[in-house]
Design a protein around this motif. Structure first.
Motif, PDB file in Angstrom:
ATOM      1  N   UNK A  15       0.827  -1.206   0.000  1.00  0.00           N
ATOM      2  CA  UNK A  15       0.000   0.000   0.000  1.00  0.00           C
ATOM      3  C   UNK A  15       0.861   1.255   0.000  1.00  0.00           C
ATOM      4  N   UNK A  16       2.043   1.195   0.620  1.00  0.00           N
ATOM      5  CA  UNK A  16       2.970   2.322   0.596  1.00  0.00           C
ATOM      6  C   UNK A  16       4.382   1.773   0.708  1.00  0.00           C
ATOM      7  N   UNK A  17       5.320   2.288  -0.079  1.00  0.00           N
ATOM      8  CA  UNK A  17       6.696   1.818   0.031  1.00  0.00           C
ATOM      9  C   UNK A  17       7.255   2.068   1.430  1.00  0.00           C
ATOM     10  N   UNK A  18       8.141   1.191   1.864  1.00  0.00           N
ATOM     11  CA  UNK A  18       8.747   1.303   3.186  1.00  0.00           C
ATOM     12  C   UNK A  18      10.231   1.628   3.048  1.00  0.00           C
ATOM     13  N   UNK A  19      10.641   2.852   3.371  1.00  0.00           N
ATOM     14  CA  UNK A  19      12.067   3.176   3.312  1.00  0.00           C
ATOM     15  C   UNK A  19      12.863   2.222   4.195  1.00  0.00           C
ATOM     16  N   UNK A  20      14.076   1.927   3.770  1.00  0.00           N
ATOM     17  CA  UNK A  20      14.901   1.039   4.576  1.00  0.00           C
ATOM     18  C   UNK A  20      16.007   0.408   3.763  1.00  0.00           C
ATOM     19  N   UNK A  32      14.957   5.126  -0.447  1.00  0.00           N
ATOM     20  CA  UNK A  32      14.813   6.428   0.194  1.00  0.00           C
ATOM     21  C   UNK A  32      13.740   7.240  -0.514  1.00  0.00           C
ATOM     22  N   UNK A  33      12.917   7.926   0.265  1.00  0.00           N
ATOM     23  CA  UNK A  33      11.914   8.829  -0.307  1.00  0.00           C
ATOM     24  C   UNK A  33      12.567  10.168  -0.636  1.00  0.00           C
ATOM     25  N   UNK A  39       5.779  11.340  -4.137  1.00  0.00           N
ATOM     26  CA  UNK A  39       5.813   9.889  -4.254  1.00  0.00           C
ATOM     27  C   UNK A  39       6.956   9.451  -5.155  1.00  0.00           C
ATOM     28  N   UNK A  40       8.135  10.007  -4.895  1.00  0.00           N
ATOM     29  CA  UNK A  40       9.324   9.679  -5.671  1.00  0.00           C
ATOM     30  C   UNK A  40      10.349   9.009  -4.770  1.00  0.00           C
TER      31      UNK A  40
END
Length: 291
Positions: A15-20, A32-33, A39-40
């Motif tokens: 549902x949403x990317x997870x930085x890590x 990394x956002x 939303x890049x």
């Protein structure tokens, strides 16, 4: 070692990317956002930037060298393309081609299966008519039929260096086999002062294709710093005038070198061959994060 596992029909995008940070085949990937875009996302491996993807606007090409590739694609004959990508990462260019040339059919070959799965899970790969396979680039191209592609793009790096075997005359000849008579080959390489690798790459292309151009920032062409160089090659005339105008007016201008200028640049350089491969250069430590 190559293996042609299909990367379709995998789990749906989150549902949403997870930085890590995530382990992948060739190191540790980091997602990394972009703080300046809604939303890049930036994907890097071991600190080396691999891809920038704007999920809201696939035509937003953040990296200058990717924009140069896009400039050439934009000036190819209109209509959908049958495109083959050697190296995919977050599939920035396949997303761009799908957005700018609806109806295009695209294949991506990427040797890092873990990275492919990470991108699929976090950033999604639901791009129309796109197939992604886990395979090294040479094996992927070798599997394609003669005269089956309008466009081949090679942008595959491992540990900040061009993936092995992608600069040789033998691989270039196989690319030419896969391309249709009016097809275009685009390749991203990197080089530093004196451009020894780029000169040999230019000589390799000249052995296979009668027409070529080179796009790079002036400082890179002058040998003042390490950077990206984008080559285009074809059996037919390339849109040199249009590409020159586009890149010259870019916010970060690049030079377009072709014809006599490109012949002068390659000089007496010899083509790269399988039996005597040239070592692709690695960037200095102080610029690693730029590539």
């Amino acid at each position: 070692m190559s293996h042609a596992r299909s990367a379709r029909n995998r789990p749906a995008q989150r549902s949403a990317p997870a930085p890590g940070r995530y382990p992948v085949r060739f190191g540790v990937a980091e997602l990394l956002r972009d703080a300046d875009a809604a939303n890049a996302w930036m994907v890097s491996v071991d600190g080396v930037a691999q891809s920038y993807v704007d999920l809201d606007d696939p035509t937003n090409l953040e990296f200058d060298y990717v924009r140069r590739i896009g400039d050439v694609v934009d000036h190819l004959p209109p209509g959908p393309l049958d495109a083959l990508h050697v190296g995919g990462a977050a599939c920035t260019l396949p997303r761009y081609v799908a957005a700018t040339r609806p109806g295009s059919r695209q294949h991506v070959f990427d040797a890092d299966g873990e990275l492919v799965e990470l991108v699929r899970a976090q950033l999604g790969l639901k791009v129309p008519n796109l197939r992604v396979r886990v395979s090294d680039g040479r094996a992927g191209v070798a599997s394609r039929r003669d005269a089956s592609a309008d466009l081949v793009i090679a942008d595959a790096f491992e540990s900040a260096k061009l993936a092995g075997g992608l600069a040789t005359a033998e691989f270039t000849a196989d690319v030419a086999r896969v391309l249709r008579p009016a097809g275009t080959y685009l390749a991203n390489i990197t080089d530093g002062p004196g451009l020894p690798f780029a000169r040999r790459f230019a000589a390799t292309l000249a052995e296979v294709f009668p027409h070529a151009l080179l796009l790079a920032e002036p400082a890179v062409l002058r040998g003042r710093r390490f950077g990206n160089l984008v080559f285009a090659a074809s059996r037919t005339e390339l849109p040199v005038t249009e590409v020159t105008a586009r890149t010259a007016s870019s916010p970060f201008p690049a030079r377009c070198v072709s014809g006599d200028g490109l012949r002068e640049l390659r000089g007496r350089a010899t083509p790269i061959r399988d039996e005597a491969p040239a070592e692709a250069p690695a960037p200095p430590d102080d610029v690693l994060g730029l590539f």
